[in-house]
Design an enzyme around this catalytic site. Structure first.
Site, short mmCIF file in Angstrom:
data_model
loop_
_atom_site.label_atom_id
_atom_site.label_comp_id
_atom_site.label_asym_id
_atom_site.label_seq_id
_atom_site.Cartn_x
_atom_site.Cartn_y
_atom_site.Cartn_z
N CYS A 114 -19.00 -15.14 32.04
CA CYS A 114 -18.73 -13.94 32.84
C CYS A 114 -19.20 -14.14 34.26
CB CYS A 114 -19.52 -12.73 32.37
SG CYS A 114 -19.34 -12.35 30.69
N CYS B 14 -9.74 -13.48 27.77
CA CYS B 14 -10.22 -12.78 28.97
C CYS B 14 -9.24 -13.08 30.10
CB CYS B 14 -11.63 -13.29 29.29
SG CYS B 14 -12.33 -12.56 30.76
N CYS C 145 -21.24 -11.26 41.94
CA CYS C 145 -20.02 -11.73 41.27
C CYS C 145 -19.34 -12.80 42.10
CB CYS C 145 -19.08 -10.56 41.03
SG CYS C 145 -17.44 -11.04 40.49
N CYS D 188 -11.09 -10.52 44.62
CA CYS D 188 -11.37 -9.10 44.40
C CYS D 188 -11.92 -8.54 45.69
CB CYS D 188 -12.38 -8.91 43.26
SG CYS D 188 -12.69 -7.17 42.88
N1 SAH Z 1 -13.67 -6.00 37.95
C1 SAH Z 1 -13.99 -5.61 36.63
C2 SAH Z 1 -13.71 -6.67 35.60
C3 SAH Z 1 -14.07 -8.09 35.90
S1 SAH Z 1 -15.72 -8.60 35.83
C4 SAH Z 1 -15.42 -5.15 36.56
O1 SAH Z 1 -16.16 -5.37 37.49
O2 SAH Z 1 -15.76 -4.53 35.56
C5 SAH Z 1 -16.24 -8.49 34.12
C6 SAH Z 1 -17.74 -8.25 33.99
O3 SAH Z 1 -18.51 -9.41 34.41
C7 SAH Z 1 -18.21 -7.10 34.85
O4 SAH Z 1 -19.09 -6.26 34.14
C8 SAH Z 1 -18.94 -7.81 35.95
O5 SAH Z 1 -19.86 -7.00 36.60
C9 SAH Z 1 -19.58 -8.96 35.22
N2 SAH Z 1 -20.09 -10.02 36.11
C10 SAH Z 1 -19.68 -10.30 37.36
N3 SAH Z 1 -20.40 -11.34 37.85
C11 SAH Z 1 -21.27 -11.72 36.90
C12 SAH Z 1 -22.24 -12.76 36.80
N4 SAH Z 1 -22.45 -13.62 37.79
N5 SAH Z 1 -22.94 -12.87 35.65
C13 SAH Z 1 -22.70 -12.02 34.62
N6 SAH Z 1 -21.78 -11.04 34.64
C14 SAH Z 1 -21.07 -10.88 35.77
FE1 SF4 Z 2 -14.55 -7.31 41.55
FE2 SF4 Z 2 -16.42 -8.93 40.56
FE3 SF4 Z 2 -17.02 -6.41 41.25
FE4 SF4 Z 2 -15.50 -6.85 39.09
S1 SF4 Z 2 -17.63 -7.49 39.36
S2 SF4 Z 2 -15.15 -5.33 40.73
S3 SF4 Z 2 -14.35 -8.66 39.77
S4 SF4 Z 2 -16.35 -8.03 42.65
#
Ligand code: SAH
Ligand code: SF4
Length: 375
Positions: free
Chosen positions: A352, A118, A132, A125
């Site tokens: 994640c 990963c 997130c 971001c």
């Molecule tokens: N920016 C991209 C990829 C990175 S995040 C995106 O948002 O898709 C990868 C995945 O992890 C995304 O689906 C995101 O929403 C999820 N994610 C983010 N924060 C999380 C959390 N606290 N618990 C579980 N999944 C989370």
């Molecule tokens: Fe950015 Fe986190 Fe949203 Fe993915 S889930 S777009 S890393 S803020």
């Protein structure tokens, strides 16, 4: 000094030609760097001595430096890479099965070994998804190609040393820190290198870009480098998605789903993966599940439910097990393939959404948020 990790094969060829070398040298150098994991030109013994000397003088193979390297009780491993002035990004290796016993390519759906890496694409971001931890920290900058591919380069070298076999990484997911499609050029150049048979030779089906839904960039990816696509949906209607995935205000659900269907005309798989993080009481009721089933009915997809991984002051809670089960069953009864993502490496904060790295925010957003909260 030119960092050769910044180049895909056509770019390396051009650069070597500009140095007065024959084009075919590029494949040899690529092979040494990416397949053998060699970073020292002096060791690239089948290159002419004059070329080796030229490379030592004008080039380098430089991945970001490792600040920390942790292994979880479940085998998950996480590296924190130094990307300058107080900044760090994280990379996570998730092994399943036993290396060496069975070819991962023999049966796509039940590989006996799978090693997923990963990878991060940005320092922080800018998209501010509220659940997130990367998004909460603000944005500093895009990673360079060398910093993106350097995560794979370093992981493969280390994992080979640690006995994970000749091909420790079989799959890559761009699901680390950052929004890959907001760093488009660097990410696709790194994807070129992942897919190149002279480098890592991964198939398009085994490389996944995850996006929160930047519609024009999804169209560009379809043209430029159509790998498997995962889309972070997380809500079944615009009002809720506007709140938790703010980019939705710019590219609302119907536009996003239309972009997914266009993408499928180019994609290496015949479905999009929709990611859906389960937030207690926010998006996890039976009504949400029914709405979701209706929403995606015209878009060939698989649904991946992600248990929310908490982090300090997130303000969200994890869905209860029975809520998750009911949610999944409603979707399955509607005919969807639904998986629930296993949480791995949470003892080393590698699950994640827990990737925090170290981000020196340059947008001032974190400050603004604190002021907002105080007001
Ligand atoms: N920016 C991209 C990829 C990175 S995040 C995106 O948002 O898709 C990868 C995945 O992890 C995304 O689906 C995101 O929403 C999820 N994610 C983010 N924060 C999380 C959390 N606290 N618990 C579980 N999944 C989370
Ligand atoms: Fe950015 Fe986190 Fe949203 Fe993915 S889930 S777009 S890393 S803020």
């Amino acid at each position: 000094m030119q960092n050769l990790l910044d180049f895909n094969l056509p770019q390396l060829t051009d650069w070597l030609v500009s140095q007065g070398e024959k084009p075919f040298r590029a494949k040899q150098v690529f092979h040494w760097m990416h397949q053998r994991g060699e970073g020292d030109f002096a060791q690239m013994t089948d290159l002419a001595k004059s070329l080796r000397e030229k490379l030592v003088k004008h080039a380098e193979v430089r991945a970001p430096q490792v600040k920390a390297d942790k292994t979880s009780a479940d085998g998950t491993r996480k590296w924190l890479f130094d990307v300058g002035v107080g900044n760090g990004v994280e990379t996570v290796f998730i092994p399943e099965g036993t290396p060496g016993c069975g070819d991962a390519d023999a049966d796509e759906d039940s590989p006996r070994y799978r090693g997923t890496l990963c990878i991060s694409s940005q320092v922080g971001c800018a998209l501010e998804c509220t659940f997130c931890s990367t998004g909460r920290q603000g944005f500093n900058r895009n990673l360079t190609v060398a910093e993106i591919i350097g995560q794979l380069w370093h992981a493969v070298r280390e994992l080979k040393k640690a006995g994970w076999g000749a091909r420790p990484v079989t799959n890559v997911v761009m699901m680390g820190m950052g929004e890959p499609l907001a760093n488009f050029e660097n990410v696709v150049t790194a994807l070129d290198i992942m897919l190149d048979d002279h480098a890592y030779g991964l198939s398009r089906r085994r490389v996944t870009v995850s996006t929160s839904g930047i519609v024009p960039a999804m169209d560009r990816l379809a043209e430029r480098c159509p790998v498997a696509l995962a889309v972070s949906l997380h809500a079944p209607d615009d009002a809720l998605r506007d709140r938790i995935v703010p980019i939705n205000k710019k590219y609302p659900l119907q536009e996003l789903l239309a972009a997914c269907r266009r993408y499928l005309e180019h994609a290496p798989r015949d479905f999009i993966t929709f990611e859906y993080v389960m937030l207690a009481g926010v998006n996890d009721t039976p009504a949400h599940a029914r709405q979701l089933a209706e929403l995606v009915k015209d878009t060939p997809c698989k649904l991946n439910l992600i248990p929310f991984n908490p982090f300090p002051d997130s303000g969200y809670g994890k869905s209860r097990a029975d809520a998750q089960r009911t949610f999944r069953e409603i979707l399955q009864q509607a005919g969807y393939v639904v998986t629930t993502r296993k949480t791995r490496g949470d003892d080393i904060d590698a699950a994640c959404g827990q990737l925090a790295g170290q981000v020196a925010d340059r947008t001032g957003r974190v400050l603004k948020r604190m002021e907002r909260n105080a007001a």
